[in-house]
Motif scaffolding. Sequence first.
Motif, PDB file in Angstrom:
ATOM      1  N   THR A 401     -31.749  21.650  61.870  1.00  0.00           N
ATOM      2  CA  THR A 401     -31.927  22.839  62.704  1.00  0.00           C
ATOM      3  C   THR A 401     -31.281  22.695  64.073  1.00  0.00           C
ATOM      4  OG1 THR A 401     -34.023  22.003  63.584  1.00  0.00           O
ATOM      5  CG2 THR A 401     -34.146  23.334  61.584  1.00  0.00           C
ATOM      6  N   ASN A 402     -30.851  21.476  64.405  1.00  0.00           N
ATOM      7  CA  ASN A 402     -30.367  21.184  65.748  1.00  0.00           C
ATOM      8  C   ASN A 402     -28.840  21.245  65.782  1.00  0.00           C
ATOM      9  OD1 ASN A 402     -29.420  19.363  67.980  1.00  0.00           O
ATOM     10  ND2 ASN A 402     -31.618  19.272  68.391  1.00  0.00           N
ATOM     11  N   THR A 403     -28.287  22.017  66.709  1.00  0.00           N
ATOM     12  CA  THR A 403     -26.833  22.172  66.808  1.00  0.00           C
ATOM     13  C   THR A 403     -26.149  20.846  67.122  1.00  0.00           C
ATOM     14  OG1 THR A 403     -27.143  24.429  67.612  1.00  0.00           O
ATOM     15  CG2 THR A 403     -24.976  23.457  67.948  1.00  0.00           C
ATOM     16  N   ARG A 404     -26.779  20.008  67.932  1.00  0.00           N
ATOM     17  CA  ARG A 404     -26.202  18.701  68.262  1.00  0.00           C
ATOM     18  C   ARG A 404     -26.090  17.831  67.013  1.00  0.00           C
ATOM     19  NH1 ARG A 404     -27.453  13.554  69.592  1.00  0.00           N
ATOM     20  NH2 ARG A 404     -29.650  13.818  69.053  1.00  0.00           N
ATOM     21  N   HIS A 405     -27.139  17.837  66.204  1.00  0.00           N
ATOM     22  CA  HIS A 405     -27.111  17.072  64.956  1.00  0.00           C
ATOM     23  C   HIS A 405     -26.016  17.605  64.019  1.00  0.00           C
ATOM     24  CE1 HIS A 405     -31.694  16.216  65.578  1.00  0.00           C
ATOM     25  NE2 HIS A 405     -30.931  15.659  66.493  1.00  0.00           N
ATOM     26  N   TYR A 406     -25.931  18.923  63.941  1.00  0.00           N
ATOM     27  CA  TYR A 406     -24.933  19.566  63.080  1.00  0.00           C
ATOM     28  C   TYR A 406     -23.524  19.139  63.482  1.00  0.00           C
ATOM     29  CZ  TYR A 406     -22.212  23.441  61.024  1.00  0.00           C
ATOM     30  OH  TYR A 406     -21.282  24.200  60.339  1.00  0.00           O
ATOM     31  N   ASP A 407     -23.250  19.132  64.780  1.00  0.00           N
ATOM     32  CA  ASP A 407     -21.926  18.744  65.274  1.00  0.00           C
ATOM     33  C   ASP A 407     -21.626  17.280  64.958  1.00  0.00           C
ATOM     34  OD1 ASP A 407     -19.517  19.270  66.939  1.00  0.00           O
ATOM     35  OD2 ASP A 407     -20.437  17.806  68.284  1.00  0.00           O
ATOM     36  N   SER A 408     -22.623  16.405  65.146  1.00  0.00           N
ATOM     37  CA  SER A 408     -22.423  14.972  64.853  1.00  0.00           C
ATOM     38  C   SER A 408     -22.215  14.740  63.365  1.00  0.00           C
ATOM     39  CB  SER A 408     -23.624  14.157  65.351  1.00  0.00           C
ATOM     40  OG  SER A 408     -23.698  14.182  66.759  1.00  0.00           O
ATOM     41  N   LEU A 409     -22.929  15.493  62.531  1.00  0.00           N
ATOM     42  CA  LEU A 409     -22.759  15.361  61.079  1.00  0.00           C
ATOM     43  C   LEU A 409     -21.356  15.774  60.650  1.00  0.00           C
ATOM     44  CD1 LEU A 409     -26.204  16.780  59.886  1.00  0.00           C
ATOM     45  CD2 LEU A 409     -25.410  14.430  59.590  1.00  0.00           C
ATOM     46  N   LEU A 410     -20.843  16.857  61.232  1.00  0.00           N
ATOM     47  CA  LEU A 410     -19.480  17.297  60.918  1.00  0.00           C
ATOM     48  C   LEU A 410     -18.458  16.225  61.280  1.00  0.00           C
ATOM     49  CD1 LEU A 410     -19.476  21.032  62.117  1.00  0.00           C
ATOM     50  CD2 LEU A 410     -19.243  20.234  59.767  1.00  0.00           C
ATOM     51  N   LYS A 411     -18.639  15.629  62.453  1.00  0.00           N
ATOM     52  CA  LYS A 411     -17.696  14.595  62.911  1.00  0.00           C
ATOM     53  C   LYS A 411     -17.822  13.331  62.061  1.00  0.00           C
ATOM     54  CE  LYS A 411     -17.483  16.290  67.663  1.00  0.00           C
ATOM     55  NZ  LYS A 411     -17.948  16.102  69.055  1.00  0.00           N
ATOM     56  N   ALA A 412     -19.061  12.982  61.676  1.00  0.00           N
ATOM     57  CA  ALA A 412     -19.258  11.810  60.815  1.00  0.00           C
ATOM     58  C   ALA A 412     -18.604  12.033  59.456  1.00  0.00           C
ATOM     59  CB  ALA A 412     -20.752  11.533  60.652  1.00  0.00           C
ATOM     60  N   LEU A 413     -18.751  13.245  58.919  1.00  0.00           N
ATOM     61  CA  LEU A 413     -18.131  13.571  57.628  1.00  0.00           C
ATOM     62  C   LEU A 413     -16.618  13.450  57.713  1.00  0.00           C
ATOM     63  CD1 LEU A 413     -18.256  14.656  54.725  1.00  0.00           C
ATOM     64  CD2 LEU A 413     -18.274  16.980  55.682  1.00  0.00           C
ATOM     65  N   GLU A 414     -16.048  13.935  58.808  1.00  0.00           N
ATOM     66  CA  GLU A 414     -14.596  13.852  58.991  1.00  0.00           C
ATOM     67  C   GLU A 414     -14.123  12.394  58.992  1.00  0.00           C
ATOM     68  OE1 GLU A 414     -11.175  15.109  62.292  1.00  0.00           O
ATOM     69  OE2 GLU A 414     -13.249  15.793  62.544  1.00  0.00           O
ATOM     70  N   GLU A 415     -14.885  11.522  59.654  1.00  0.00           N
ATOM     71  CA  GLU A 415     -14.499  10.102  59.702  1.00  0.00           C
ATOM     72  C   GLU A 415     -14.668   9.419  58.349  1.00  0.00           C
ATOM     73  OE1 GLU A 415     -12.931   8.855  62.181  1.00  0.00           O
ATOM     74  OE2 GLU A 415     -13.216  10.650  63.411  1.00  0.00           O
ATOM     75  N   VAL A 419     -11.853   7.519  56.029  1.00  0.00           N
ATOM     76  CA  VAL A 419     -11.978   6.192  55.414  1.00  0.00           C
ATOM     77  C   VAL A 419     -11.595   6.270  53.935  1.00  0.00           C
ATOM     78  CG1 VAL A 419     -13.567   4.312  54.837  1.00  0.00           C
ATOM     79  CG2 VAL A 419     -13.749   5.444  57.062  1.00  0.00           C
ATOM     80  N   LYS A 420     -12.067   7.301  53.251  1.00  0.00           N
ATOM     81  CA  LYS A 420     -11.727   7.475  51.837  1.00  0.00           C
ATOM     82  C   LYS A 420     -10.219   7.640  51.658  1.00  0.00           C
ATOM     83  CE  LYS A 420     -13.953  10.038  49.009  1.00  0.00           C
ATOM     84  NZ  LYS A 420     -14.600  11.227  48.401  1.00  0.00           N
ATOM     85  N   TRP A 421      -9.631   8.439  52.529  1.00  0.00           N
ATOM     86  CA  TRP A 421      -8.175   8.647  52.456  1.00  0.00           C
ATOM     87  C   TRP A 421      -7.449   7.322  52.692  1.00  0.00           C
ATOM     88  CZ3 TRP A 421      -4.241   7.834  55.985  1.00  0.00           C
ATOM     89  CH2 TRP A 421      -2.986   8.347  55.620  1.00  0.00           C
ATOM     90  N   GLY A 422      -7.963   6.513  53.629  1.00  0.00           N
ATOM     91  CA  GLY A 422      -7.359   5.217  53.913  1.00  0.00           C
ATOM     92  C   GLY A 422      -7.413   4.281  52.720  1.00  0.00           C
ATOM     93  N   LEU A 423      -8.542   4.292  51.999  1.00  0.00           N
ATOM     94  CA  LEU A 423      -8.661   3.452  50.804  1.00  0.00           C
ATOM     95  C   LEU A 423      -7.704   3.918  49.715  1.00  0.00           C
ATOM     96  CD1 LEU A 423     -12.542   2.964  50.551  1.00  0.00           C
ATOM     97  CD2 LEU A 423     -10.845   1.261  51.216  1.00  0.00           C
ATOM     98  N   LEU A 431      -7.185  -0.509  60.377  1.00  0.00           N
ATOM     99  CA  LEU A 431      -7.222   0.934  60.601  1.00  0.00           C
ATOM    100  C   LEU A 431      -8.451   1.560  59.940  1.00  0.00           C
ATOM    101  CD1 LEU A 431      -3.442   1.839  60.151  1.00  0.00           C
ATOM    102  CD2 LEU A 431      -4.729   1.569  62.277  1.00  0.00           C
ATOM    103  N   ILE A 432      -8.793   1.065  58.753  1.00  0.00           N
ATOM    104  CA  ILE A 432     -10.003   1.546  58.082  1.00  0.00           C
ATOM    105  C   ILE A 432     -11.228   1.213  58.937  1.00  0.00           C
ATOM    106  CG2 ILE A 432     -11.514   1.174  56.082  1.00  0.00           C
ATOM    107  CD1 ILE A 432      -9.023   0.858  54.374  1.00  0.00           C
ATOM    108  N   ALA A 433     -11.235   0.019  59.506  1.00  0.00           N
ATOM    109  CA  ALA A 433     -12.359  -0.411  60.347  1.00  0.00           C
ATOM    110  C   ALA A 433     -12.560   0.519  61.535  1.00  0.00           C
ATOM    111  CB  ALA A 433     -12.129  -1.842  60.820  1.00  0.00           C
ATOM    112  N   LEU A 434     -11.456   1.024  62.103  1.00  0.00           N
ATOM    113  CA  LEU A 434     -11.556   1.952  63.241  1.00  0.00           C
ATOM    114  C   LEU A 434     -12.273   3.237  62.847  1.00  0.00           C
ATOM    115  CD1 LEU A 434      -8.003   1.605  64.875  1.00  0.00           C
ATOM    116  CD2 LEU A 434     -10.187   0.856  65.852  1.00  0.00           C
ATOM    117  N   ASP A 435     -11.922   3.769  61.673  1.00  0.00           N
ATOM    118  CA  ASP A 435     -12.561   5.002  61.206  1.00  0.00           C
ATOM    119  C   ASP A 435     -14.033   4.780  60.879  1.00  0.00           C
ATOM    120  OD1 ASP A 435     -10.232   6.523  61.441  1.00  0.00           O
ATOM    121  OD2 ASP A 435      -9.542   5.985  59.436  1.00  0.00           O
TER     122      ASP A 435
END
Length: 467
Positions: A401-415, A419-423, A431-435
């Motif tokens: 329900t929290n917009t801050r959580h929603y934004d962090s989840l979107l960014k975590a999903l992107e990272e 990582v999947k693309w890197g593998l 480079l994978i470690a950075l993501d």
Amino acid sequence: MIPQETIVALATPSGAGAIAIIRLSGSNAVTIAASVFQSISGKDLSKQKTHTIHLGHIVDQNKTYDQVLVSLFKGPNSYTGENVVEISCHGSTFIQQQIIQLLLRKGAKMAQAGEFTLRAFLNGKLDLSQAEAVADLIASDNEASHQIAMQQMRGGFSNEIAKLREELLNFASLIELELDFAEEDVEFADRTAFYELLNRIEFVLKRLIDSFAVGNVIKNGIPVAIVGEPNVGKSTLLNALLNEERAIVSDIAGTTRDTIEDELVINGIGFRFIDTAGIRETKDVVESIGIQKTFEKIEQAQVVLYLVDSLQLTVDSLKSLKVETEKIKNKFPLKPIVVVANKADLLTEKEITNLQEQLTTYNLQLITISAKQKTGIDILKETLLSFVNTGALRNNETIVTNTRHYDSLLKALEEVQKVKWGLDSGISSDLIALDIREALHYFGEITGEVTNDELLGNIFANFCIGK
């Protein structure tokens, strides 16, 4: 850094009442309270056990302020993790102010908004998402928002995120270990198991992100615009839904010249109904502004109730209705539109059936009601509930329900997807470690493992003082 001062604030709503609670928290909370408390039985408050309640008086220099009950909660077994004292006094605003001013003179400091909960977070009693859920719980005004806030305060959301973060952190450690042995070309992290973990994390993140659409409307209420031509009964419908005379009703077209909003809880879900000005061609400047606002409210609404007078429906008016509803559908293709035919109590069953068949050909959902007689209102409420996906709520799933959580989840999903693309692409482990580090960062933002003073300030500034 954990603050050292002892803070004080009124923990109950401001104003007069039967009882008021004044809360102290900090290392000197018990000492300060003991200096102004005189027990009925002569006990020394500073020597009493934790989680005990004591009857006595607040006194200073032979002046008695009030007879009170004092509750002791010694750290770390308290809400804040510090020594906490709660003084239950009589609810006179004068008494409240006198006691608080006395405690300030004895060395306490006025608490800032949310400072008690902030200290609970800093002392490890709550993580950040649980602390935010405290504010949501206080603000909850219906069963659904209360249920979600309670689930998050108990750590349902935090536990799910923490588990994912821990698993990802374990693999990140193995990847980092590989970098230390880069010259030996060894792999400590099982790439197949790692890929399976990433798929699972991606699935959970997408589910949590999708839940925000439901969580947001449950938390803030579902805006429903009541629109239609003048004098079809929009204000009467609003009054019937709310079961009170909220909007002015008259036979004069254009009576409602501004939007009127009110809220109603249906089966634990909050709905915010917006009665709008009638849509018609007019030269009245004030009414024109109201009609312009109507279209603005349609844009903001999640559901549109298009009210029509069933007695005035003709072939031409039905075509006009189709044109008007298609304008809304073309602009907002995902916005549900329900045609509500008012004054249906004056129609025969055959006339209602014909009307339903005609609107079905226009691909419009129809509900027949009588706002004046309050018939069909329950069916309308059930229809509104059908637009809310309460499956996750019934199944006790985690809902964001929290917009801050929603934004962090979107960014975590992107990272995680990086990582999947890197593998898949076979890029180097560094480079994978950075993501992975970035994904862990966004997970940590949610629960508070990663934070800063500015973020905490923004979050706790929205709390009430005393919590």
